[in-house]
Design a protein around this motif. Structure first.
Motif, PDB file in Angstrom:
ATOM      1  N   GLU B 109       0.860  -1.186   0.000  1.00  0.00           N
ATOM      2  CA  GLU B 109       0.000   0.000   0.000  1.00  0.00           C
ATOM      3  C   GLU B 109       0.885   1.221   0.000  1.00  0.00           C
ATOM      4  O   GLU B 109       2.021   1.178   0.470  1.00  0.00           O
ATOM      5  N   PHE B 110       0.320   2.340  -0.469  1.00  0.00           N
ATOM      6  CA  PHE B 110       0.971   3.633  -0.335  1.00  0.00           C
ATOM      7  C   PHE B 110       1.052   3.971   1.146  1.00  0.00           C
ATOM      8  O   PHE B 110       0.159   3.638   1.913  1.00  0.00           O
ATOM      9  N   ARG B 111       2.122   4.620   1.556  1.00  0.00           N
ATOM     10  CA  ARG B 111       2.248   5.035   2.953  1.00  0.00           C
ATOM     11  C   ARG B 111       2.622   6.514   3.038  1.00  0.00           C
ATOM     12  O   ARG B 111       3.622   6.947   2.456  1.00  0.00           O
ATOM     13  N   CYS B 112       1.753   7.257   3.754  1.00  0.00           N
ATOM     14  CA  CYS B 112       2.039   8.665   4.039  1.00  0.00           C
ATOM     15  C   CYS B 112       2.058   8.798   5.549  1.00  0.00           C
ATOM     16  O   CYS B 112       1.032   8.605   6.197  1.00  0.00           O
ATOM     17  N   GLN B 113       3.204   9.071   6.134  1.00  0.00           N
ATOM     18  CA  GLN B 113       3.312   9.153   7.593  1.00  0.00           C
ATOM     19  C   GLN B 113       4.660   9.778   7.971  1.00  0.00           C
ATOM     20  O   GLN B 113       5.541   9.924   7.130  1.00  0.00           O
ATOM     21  N   TRP B 114       4.756  10.149   9.243  1.00  0.00           N
ATOM     22  CA  TRP B 114       6.046  10.626   9.741  1.00  0.00           C
ATOM     23  C   TRP B 114       6.875   9.424  10.144  1.00  0.00           C
ATOM     24  O   TRP B 114       6.349   8.458  10.686  1.00  0.00           O
ATOM     25  N   PRO B 139       8.607  13.254   7.055  1.00  0.00           N
ATOM     26  CA  PRO B 139       7.499  12.494   6.450  1.00  0.00           C
ATOM     27  C   PRO B 139       7.936  11.658   5.246  1.00  0.00           C
ATOM     28  O   PRO B 139       8.868  12.044   4.523  1.00  0.00           O
ATOM     29  N   ILE B 140       7.239  10.539   5.058  1.00  0.00           N
ATOM     30  CA  ILE B 140       7.367   9.793   3.803  1.00  0.00           C
ATOM     31  C   ILE B 140       6.004   9.793   3.105  1.00  0.00           C
ATOM     32  O   ILE B 140       4.975   9.986   3.750  1.00  0.00           O
ATOM     33  N   ALA B 141       5.995   9.570   1.808  1.00  0.00           N
ATOM     34  CA  ALA B 141       4.746   9.438   1.042  1.00  0.00           C
ATOM     35  C   ALA B 141       5.086   8.720  -0.258  1.00  0.00           C
ATOM     36  O   ALA B 141       5.482   9.340  -1.232  1.00  0.00           O
TER      37      ALA B 141
END
Lengths: 753, 236
Positions: B109-114, B139-141
């Protein structure tokens, strides 16, 4: 079968016999097949609002901040500093029900182009989603597809998905709702319109090539879903987010060059609607040749080109001397930018195919001639039963049960953290997201100003089902309070009215009542409706969805540094309720508690006290401006206790516990008050705030000024959520660890368990 | 000293990098269209995040054929600085300017988080303002940030101090739980042998202002400026 369709092809296309007769009469002749197809799509419920227009006219649409109201591609609101915000919400329910990934993806594409058409750069997305029970395999399939469709399309566009809602309930099982809100920013002078002005100006198609996909998509969207709906997967369009990204950049550059006189998305009903609507707005005509439309498959006839709903296309009206400039910019971005015709003074939409006339229809008839229906409205039978909920019908829980009930509520997929959803969305791209998803309304900075823009979507369909007028008023009120608890002033709304078939008198009554309730709330809260969308026929096998009028609200923070959020900040801070918590049986109507703990969807929700809500909004915005509040949270699903638990969840290190007593809210004084009503009732016009003890007098003053009751109920302390009765008996104590665990894992457990 | 932010069709973090460099840091900065072949006048390039060419075929696979890339190779040879963020990192891998490849996130899955990152090497033009071993929040995204390379390559990267950032827990340990995408040895960012090309999946441009929740990323850009001004850590 072949016989019927030959005799009455309009029926196959979704037109009623009476509508066909009307077309013949107005046209003065039989329409040919291409013309009939064009009428069928533009006169569909989706495009023509046949059943909702008379009701929509009753909504307040004007206000000092409204620059563009309903009727254009999106509403536009003045946000100060010569900036404007275009925003609108739109549904893509039917496509998502049969092909969830592409349905949701192209839903984003469509609304983004609507915002672009106003001259604004699209900057945020919110998604309001409804599904059936999470343990249903079909729900899991739809949920997975919709969420990854939103991620796949939205992330690639580079528009952050910053909020929205996800709600699960049985009536949405066969007919999920996918409503997408997009907002864009522009300078006042960059505002564009969707009008085909200037006879002799050139009509151009920019973007993707045209194929046979999505033909009659909006007719499909205007029908109830049935067993054969799966076969309509071919009606669902396929999205290409990369193409859309290029289209955004190219169109913004074309508009900035001064070449664009008018611009319109080619969404539902494709070329037919964009041509008819732009010409109708300008009172002109268009002559186009479909042979000049860039096509991705060979041998398409006029009917197919006019009805295709191929995605990522815009219609531009360009002054003749700027055509080369538009072509140059198109080429730079690798896009088609083709001349397909001219603006005329004929008042007709004339469609040629390589020079041969294939259709000629008066624009006004096509775009505005669809009949309006005011069907019979009848109060639904079920209300007689649901309304009749008495105090004694709800077993009062033992004190010992309260902890378990709270943890079950926090783990309910309707309340639990939506992180498993939003971590799949890029909610930070563009570097303007100050508060992203997870805490309530989204807070966005506006670069170059001190301002913050605040967005939320809200609607509790269960409440609307039980009392459409009250429920719709609650949707507006909850959205306004959601905005106000950030310290922002609510400015305007966009709405998406999702209902079943209006040809069923009981459903039409729901729609009528909901619009009435929404209108009243918008008038009192001074948040005009700037546009939106109506999605009817949301039913499968005679099961209509909960009536769901989603409200998307925009608010403005004058100084983003003064925003507030729900998390407690400091031990010792006072916790208080602004407004009124009823605490009686009626306040449990339609609550998550009633469904989870008692298995009931019943009761007659009170209407919100709109004057009180106005006062609370004033207190919150004024208090935030003066910096008195440490935190603020509205009370919605799960009631006061869940609101407090959320303040703990989002609390700062060392400030994640609290001790409260509802004594100050009147418990012990009134006979009709119940502990569960006090803790879990949802229909309260109220918010929970915290502030340092030495500011109590100041908070009290602000509240007095706005006639808002202030009830101190406890303080921030310890590492658990503790509740005492008015007699001082501790009836509940839940550690923050238990709260966090239930809240954080609830959604995943319910979808995978 | 001048930065260039390369704009590929489908780049979507180009304006974010530009904003940080110009408005937050006050550096001289210009966009570079992907068809441009002239990089004279630039001292450092940013290959920004996004979905260049829709990331069709494979992330970064098409962007490497953009006309500007011919000039990027020369730019790197001249010892000038190139930072590839997220999609920019993927492009650098596809272009062979950094070793290894990207796989889809192991969570699929895509991951958007610190995430927490440990700065493993502070003797680079991109990290010289961090403290050795410092843990920062960035952050990553992304959907494809699962870094892969042959074990020998990974060993060589370790040995030469070319692993610049690793996903770690709050205490600096490269645990399995701290790894958001399954990247080999928790690798979040690496440099080339010469030390003038950095690729990283996390987004320092998204955490360069306190209003956005953190400013740990700003020192990446400030380090570049310091190196360019003083010549420190620059290859000859």
């Amino acid at each position: 079968m072949a016989d019927t369709s030959q005799k009455a092809p309009w029926r196959e296309m979704g037109l009623k016999d009476s509508e066909y007769e009307l077309i013949k009469e107005r046209l003065g002749r039989e329409p040919n097949y291409t013309e009939l197809g064009m009428f069928a799509v533009l006169w569909s419920e989706h495009c023509a609002y046949k059943h909702s227009k008379p009701l929509l006219k009753t909504l307040p649409t004007e206000g000092p901040r409204v620059l563009v109201g309903p009727g254009e591609n999106a509403g536009v609101v003045d946000i100060g500093d010569n900036l404007a915000c275009a925003f609108k919400i739109e549904s893509h329910n039917h496509p998502s029900a049969v092909e969830p990934y592409q349905g949701a993806a192209t839903g984003i594409g469509g609304i983004v182009r609507d915002i672009l058409a106003m001259g604004a750069r699209p900057v945020i997305l919110l998604d309001s989603l409804r599904f059936g029970p999470p343990d249903d395999p079909r729900t899991r399939f739809l949920f997975g597809g919709v969420v990854s469709g939103i991620a796949g399309y939205g992330n690639c566009l580079g528009i952050p998905t910053v909020g929205g809602e996800v709600f699960f309930a049985r009536p949405y099982a066969g007919n999920p709702l996918v409503n997408v809100l997009c907002a864009g920013l522009m300078k006042h002078e960059d505002l564009h319109r969707g009008g085909a002005y200037g006879v002799g100006n050139v009509v151009m198609v920019v973007g993707h090539s045209t194929g046979r996909d999505g033909i009659h998509g909006c007719t499909f969207a205007s029908d109830v879903l049935g067993e054969d709906s799966e076969s309509k997967r071919v009606n669902v369009q396929v999205g290409d987010p990369f193409m859309e990204k290029l289209l955004i950049e190219a169109c913004l550059e074309m508009m900035a060059s001064g070449a664009v006189v008018g611009i319109q998305d080619m969404g539902a009903a494709g070329l037919t609607s964009s041509c008819a609507e732009t010409a109708a707005r300008a009172g002109t005509g268009l002559a186009i040749d479909v042979g000049k439309v860039p096509q991705r498959e060979g041998g398409m006839n006029a009917y197919e080109v006019m009805l295709s709903e191929s995605q990522e296309r815009m219609l531009l009206i360009v002054s003749a001397d700027k055509v080369e400039e538009v072509k140059r910019i198109g080429a730079k971005w690798g896009l088609h930018a083709a001349e397909i015709g001219r603006v005329t003074d004929s008042g007709n939409l004339e469609v040629f195919h390589n020079g041969k006339l294939e259709a000629s229809i008066p624009v006004s008839l096509l775009a505005m001639g669809a009949p309006e229906y005011t069907p019979e409205a009848r109060e639904p039978e079920y209300l007689k039963k649901t309304r009749n909920l008495r105090d004694e019908d709800i077993r009062a829980p033992e004190f010992g049960e309260l902890k378990d009930i709270l943890l079950r509520l926090l783990a309910s997929p309707n309340i639990a953290s939506k992180e498993p959803v939003y971590r799949q969305y890029d909610y930070m791209v563009r570097t303007d997201t100050v508060e992203g998803p997870g805490k309530g309304a989204a807070v966005m900075r506006v670069k170059g100003t001190k301002k913050g823009l605040v967005f939320t979507t809200d609607c509790n369909g269960r409440l609307v089902y039980l009392n459409p007028a009250a429920g719709a008023a609650w949707a507006v009120t909850e959205a306004a309070l959601n905005v106000a608890v950030t310290g922002a002033r609510p400015l305007a709304i966009t709405n998406c009215l999702n209902f079943g078939s209006p040809e069923n008198p009981e459903i039409y009554w729901q729609l009528k009542e909901a619009v009435r309730g929404m209108g009243e709330a918008c008038r009192v809260l001074e948040t005009p409706v700037t546009g939106g969308n109506v999605s009817l026929y949301n039913e499968t096998d005679d099961q209509a969805i909960y009536p769901t009028p989603i409200v998307g609200m925009l608010g403005v923070l004058d100084d983003i540094e003064k925003r507030i959020d729900p998390g407690f900040k400091r031990p010792g801070d006072i916790i208080a309720v602004l407004g009124k918590v009823w605490g009686d049986a009626r306040s449990l109507a339609g609550s998550e508690y009633l469904e989870i703990a008692h298995g009931m969807v019943a009761g007659d929700p009170r209407e919100p006290d709109l004057d009180l809500a106005r006062g609370i909004i004033d207190v919150l915005t004024e208090g935030a401006g003066e910096g008195v509040f440490s935190s603020a949270q509205d009370i919605s699903e799960g009631g006061l206790l869940v609101a407090l638990a959320e303040c703990c969840v989002h609390g700062a290190e060392g400030a994640r516990g609290c001790a409260v007593s509802p004594k100050a809210l009147g418990c012990g004084e009134r006979e009709d008050i119940r502990v569960d009503g006090m803790l879990f009732g949802e229909c309260n016009t109220a918010a929970v705030v915290s502030f340092p003890a030495d500011l109590e007098e100041k908070v009290s003053e602000i509240c007095k000024r706005h006639n808002v009751p202030l009830s101190v109920i406890g303080s921030v302390q310890g590492s658990s959520l503790a509740v005492e009765t008015c007699g001082g008996l501790r009836i509940l104590e839940v550690s923050v660890e238990e709260i966090l665990s239930a809240y954080k894992t609830g959604l995943e457990k319910s979808l995978k368990g | 000293m001048k930065f260039g932010v390369v704009v590929f069709p489908g780049s979507n973090c180009d304006s974010d990098a530009y904003h940080v460099l110009r408005d937050v840091i006050g550096a001289d900065c210009e966009y570079v269209w992907h068809e441009s072949r002239d990089l004279s006048g630039f001292d450092a390039l940013v290959l920004p995040g996004g979905f260049s060419y829709g990331d069709y075929l494979r992330c970064g696979a098409l962007a490497r054929f953009s006309p500007v890339m011919d000039s990027v190779y020369k730019f790197v040879d001249e010892g000038k600085l190139v930072i590839g963020i997220c999609n920019g990192f993927q492009i650098l891998l596809e272009a062979g300017l950094l070793p290894g490849a990207m796989l889809p996130n192991d969570v699929l899955e895509f991951r958007c988080q610190w995430v927490n990152l440990k700065v493993e090497n502070t003797s680079t033009p991109f990290t010289n303002l961090y403290k050795p071993g410092e843990v920062i929040r960035v952050p990553i995204a992304h959907g494809e940030g699962n870094y892969y390379a042959e074990p020998e390559v990974l060993d060589e990267l370790e040995r030469a101090g070319r692993i610049v950032f690793r996903y770690v827990d709050a205490y600096g340990n490269p645990t399995r739980e701290a790894n958001p995408n399954g990247a080999a040895r928790n690798i979040a960012g690496i440099i080339n042998e010469k030390g003038n090309v950095l690729g990283l999946m996390p987004h320092p441009e998204r955490c360069s202002e306190s209003l956005l929740g953190g400013e740990d990323g700003r020192r990446v850009f400030l380090s570049m400026i310091k190196s360019l001004e003083t010549g420190a850590f620059l290859s000859k």
